[in-house]
Design a protein around this motif. Sequence first.
Motif, PDB file in Angstrom:
ATOM      1  N   UNK A 190      14.286 -25.440  -9.784  1.00 33.05           N
ATOM      2  CA  UNK A 190      13.637 -24.913 -10.969  1.00 33.05           C
ATOM      3  C   UNK A 190      12.231 -25.474 -11.105  1.00 33.05           C
ATOM      4  N   UNK A 191      11.341 -24.636 -11.602  1.00 37.95           N
ATOM      5  CA  UNK A 191       9.962 -25.050 -11.852  1.00 37.95           C
ATOM      6  C   UNK A 191       9.664 -24.818 -13.318  1.00 37.95           C
ATOM      7  N   UNK A 192       9.079 -25.826 -13.943  1.00 39.45           N
ATOM      8  CA  UNK A 192       8.715 -25.698 -15.351  1.00 39.45           C
ATOM      9  C   UNK A 192       7.204 -25.736 -15.490  1.00 39.45           C
ATOM     10  N   UNK A 193       6.699 -24.869 -16.352  1.00 36.47           N
ATOM     11  CA  UNK A 193       5.275 -24.851 -16.679  1.00 36.47           C
ATOM     12  C   UNK A 193       5.133 -25.135 -18.160  1.00 36.47           C
ATOM     13  N   UNK A 194       4.365 -26.140 -18.490  1.00 35.23           N
ATOM     14  CA  UNK A 194       4.159 -26.510 -19.885  1.00 35.23           C
ATOM     15  C   UNK A 194       2.693 -26.303 -20.236  1.00 35.23           C
ATOM     16  N   UNK A 195       2.458 -25.384 -21.150  1.00 38.28           N
ATOM     17  CA  UNK A 195       1.103 -25.044 -21.567  1.00 38.28           C
ATOM     18  C   UNK A 195       0.768 -25.750 -22.875  1.00 38.28           C
ATOM     19  N   UNK A 196      -0.506 -26.009 -23.064  1.00 43.21           N
ATOM     20  CA  UNK A 196      -0.971 -26.607 -24.319  1.00 43.21           C
ATOM     21  C   UNK A 196      -2.433 -26.264 -24.520  1.00 43.21           C
ATOM     22  N   UNK A 197      -2.912 -26.436 -25.749  1.00 42.14           N
ATOM     23  CA  UNK A 197      -4.326 -26.295 -26.034  1.00 42.14           C
ATOM     24  C   UNK A 197      -4.728 -25.079 -26.838  1.00 42.14           C
ATOM     25  N   UNK A 198      -3.791 -24.192 -27.113  1.00 44.87           N
ATOM     26  CA  UNK A 198      -4.143 -23.023 -27.901  1.00 44.87           C
ATOM     27  C   UNK A 198      -4.394 -23.382 -29.358  1.00 44.87           C
ATOM     28  N   UNK A 199      -4.877 -22.401 -30.121  1.00 47.27           N
ATOM     29  CA  UNK A 199      -5.119 -22.657 -31.529  1.00 47.27           C
ATOM     30  C   UNK A 199      -5.996 -21.598 -32.157  1.00 47.27           C
ATOM     31  N   UNK A 200      -6.433 -21.891 -33.365  1.00 47.27           N
ATOM     32  CA  UNK A 200      -7.303 -20.999 -34.135  1.00 47.27           C
ATOM     33  C   UNK A 200      -8.709 -21.590 -34.165  1.00 47.27           C
ATOM     34  N   UNK A 201      -9.683 -20.809 -33.723  1.00 47.92           N
ATOM     35  CA  UNK A 201     -11.073 -21.250 -33.738  1.00 47.92           C
ATOM     36  C   UNK A 201     -11.943 -20.128 -34.275  1.00 47.92           C
TER      37      UNK A 201
ATOM     38  N   UNK B 159     -15.497 -17.779 -34.038  1.00 49.70           N
ATOM     39  CA  UNK B 159     -16.329 -17.232 -32.959  1.00 49.70           C
ATOM     40  C   UNK B 159     -17.431 -18.216 -32.559  1.00 49.70           C
ATOM     41  N   UNK B 160     -17.642 -18.332 -31.257  1.00 48.77           N
ATOM     42  CA  UNK B 160     -18.643 -19.236 -30.726  1.00 48.77           C
ATOM     43  C   UNK B 160     -18.124 -20.620 -30.379  1.00 48.77           C
ATOM     44  N   UNK B 161     -16.936 -20.939 -30.834  1.00 47.39           N
ATOM     45  CA  UNK B 161     -16.360 -22.258 -30.563  1.00 47.39           C
ATOM     46  C   UNK B 161     -15.651 -22.280 -29.208  1.00 47.39           C
ATOM     47  N   UNK B 162     -15.114 -23.455 -28.886  1.00 43.91           N
ATOM     48  CA  UNK B 162     -14.499 -23.652 -27.577  1.00 43.91           C
ATOM     49  C   UNK B 162     -13.057 -24.130 -27.702  1.00 43.91           C
ATOM     50  N   UNK B 163     -12.283 -23.863 -26.661  1.00 49.98           N
ATOM     51  CA  UNK B 163     -10.933 -24.382 -26.510  1.00 49.98           C
ATOM     52  C   UNK B 163     -10.713 -24.694 -25.039  1.00 49.98           C
ATOM     53  N   UNK B 164      -9.802 -25.638 -24.788  1.00 50.41           N
ATOM     54  CA  UNK B 164      -9.408 -25.952 -23.422  1.00 50.41           C
ATOM     55  C   UNK B 164      -7.894 -25.867 -23.317  1.00 50.41           C
ATOM     56  N   UNK B 165      -7.444 -24.976 -22.446  1.00 46.92           N
ATOM     57  CA  UNK B 165      -6.013 -24.825 -22.196  1.00 46.92           C
ATOM     58  C   UNK B 165      -5.611 -25.644 -20.971  1.00 46.92           C
TER      59      UNK B 165
END
Length: 121
Positions: free
Chosen positions: A1-12, A14-20
């Motif tokens: 089995x392979x697990x992928x764990x994502x993080x970093x989403x959210x509410x921003x 316009x013009x701002x940044x996010x890192x996933x």
Amino acid sequence: QVQLVESGGGLVQPGESLRLSCAASGSIFSINVMGWYRQAPGKQRELVATITSGSSTDYADSVKGRFTISRDNAKNTVYLQMNSLKPEDTAVYYCKVVFTRTQRGINFASWGQGTQVTVSS
């Protein structure tokens, strides 16, 4: 089995940044391609960016110059730096990895669970 764990989403705004981030773990010998896809409400899932084991990258035209994909092979992790975000970038973002379980094994693909990115004023 392979697990992928994502993080970093959210509410921003316009013009701002996010890192996933997306970390893969489990029965993995090597990871060939890592990528990010997104799906907005009522639309099909689309490619955002991919990166190969040799660090070759590919981007959707709509994100070129704003998004940067990178990977840390030691950590089996892929990142998506998203700058100058626009409302049309709002979607659920999914990571995908193409990997082998043995040295000469066939390729398998695995998807993350998705992380919501909302760009709104």
